[in-house]
Design a protein around this motif. Structure first.
Motif, PDB file in Angstrom:
ATOM      1  N   LEU A 135       0.904  -1.224  -0.093  1.00  0.00           N
ATOM      2  CA  LEU A 135       0.201   0.145  -0.076  1.00  0.00           C
ATOM      3  C   LEU A 135       0.865   1.260  -0.040  1.00  0.00           C
ATOM      4  N   ALA A 136       1.880   1.336   0.851  1.00  0.00           N
ATOM      5  CA  ALA A 136       2.765   2.624   0.717  1.00  0.00           C
ATOM      6  C   ALA A 136       3.300   2.537  -0.483  1.00  0.00           C
ATOM      7  N   GLY A 137       3.998   1.403  -1.156  1.00  0.00           N
ATOM      8  CA  GLY A 137       4.526   1.666  -2.221  1.00  0.00           C
ATOM      9  C   GLY A 137       3.578   2.107  -3.517  1.00  0.00           C
ATOM     10  N   THR A 138       2.308   1.895  -3.587  1.00  0.00           N
ATOM     11  CA  THR A 138       1.359   2.145  -4.194  1.00  0.00           C
ATOM     12  C   THR A 138       1.033   3.537  -4.063  1.00  0.00           C
ATOM     13  N   VAL A 139       0.679   3.966  -3.097  1.00  0.00           N
ATOM     14  CA  VAL A 139       0.422   5.431  -2.904  1.00  0.00           C
ATOM     15  C   VAL A 139       1.804   6.452  -3.210  1.00  0.00           C
ATOM     16  N   MET A 140       2.943   5.747  -2.886  1.00  0.00           N
ATOM     17  CA  MET A 140       4.136   6.649  -3.290  1.00  0.00           C
ATOM     18  C   MET A 140       4.368   6.811  -4.780  1.00  0.00           C
ATOM     19  N   PHE A 141       3.790   5.471  -5.459  1.00  0.00           N
ATOM     20  CA  PHE A 141       3.739   5.768  -6.935  1.00  0.00           C
ATOM     21  C   PHE A 141       2.831   6.628  -7.427  1.00  0.00           C
ATOM     22  N   ILE A 142       1.763   6.636  -6.901  1.00  0.00           N
ATOM     23  CA  ILE A 142       0.640   7.697  -7.523  1.00  0.00           C
ATOM     24  C   ILE A 142       1.055   9.215  -7.029  1.00  0.00           C
ATOM     25  N   ILE A 143       1.695   9.515  -6.068  1.00  0.00           N
ATOM     26  CA  ILE A 143       2.203  10.873  -5.835  1.00  0.00           C
ATOM     27  C   ILE A 143       3.211  11.099  -6.821  1.00  0.00           C
ATOM     28  N   VAL A 144       4.335  10.109  -6.886  1.00  0.00           N
ATOM     29  CA  VAL A 144       5.687  10.385  -7.495  1.00  0.00           C
ATOM     30  C   VAL A 144       5.210  10.352  -9.101  1.00  0.00           C
ATOM     31  N   SER A 145       4.161  10.027  -9.507  1.00  0.00           N
ATOM     32  CA  SER A 145       3.664  10.142 -10.984  1.00  0.00           C
ATOM     33  C   SER A 145       3.288  11.561 -11.267  1.00  0.00           C
ATOM     34  N   LYS A 146       3.165  12.548 -10.380  1.00  0.00           N
ATOM     35  CA  LYS A 146       2.825  13.704 -10.609  1.00  0.00           C
ATOM     36  C   LYS A 146       4.064  14.614 -10.478  1.00  0.00           C
ATOM     37  N   PHE A 147       5.365  13.976 -10.164  1.00  0.00           N
ATOM     38  CA  PHE A 147       6.663  14.924 -10.270  1.00  0.00           C
ATOM     39  C   PHE A 147       7.173  15.136 -11.346  1.00  0.00           C
ATOM     40  N   PRO A 148       7.847  16.161 -11.945  1.00  0.00           N
ATOM     41  CA  PRO A 148       8.556  16.336 -13.041  1.00  0.00           C
ATOM     42  C   PRO A 148       9.578  15.471 -13.675  1.00  0.00           C
ATOM     43  N   GLU A 149       9.781  15.327 -14.588  1.00  0.00           N
ATOM     44  CA  GLU A 149      10.939  14.205 -15.087  1.00  0.00           C
ATOM     45  C   GLU A 149      12.183  14.948 -14.952  1.00  0.00           C
TER      46      GLU A 149
END
Length: 68
Positions: A54-68
């Motif tokens: 769950l922590a990895g999934t939430v982190m992935f969702i949040i990080v997908s909004k970061f710039p490249e």
């Protein structure tokens, strides 16, 4: 018509907070949770596998909004 190609803007975010590295960390965290779920040896690892995934999934969702 101009022959110059548009330049990519440089991000002011630190290198460690960019999308590529953080997405890889989140993916590894999800994979660790998956392995914890399917191991037959330690009940404590099985218990915390859902929280880890769950922590990895939430982190992935949040990080997908970061710039490249």
């Amino acid at each position: 018509m101009s022959m110059t190609s548009p330049q990519k803007r440089k991000s002011r975010w630190p290198v460690w907070a960019r999308r590529g590295l953080m997405e890889n960390i989140a993916t590894v965290l999800i994979a660790i949770g998956f392995l914890m779920l399917f191991q037959p040896f330690a009940l404590a690892l099985y218990t915390y596998s859902f929280i880890t995934m769950l922590a990895g999934t939430v982190m992935f969702i949040i990080v997908s909004k970061f710039p490249e």
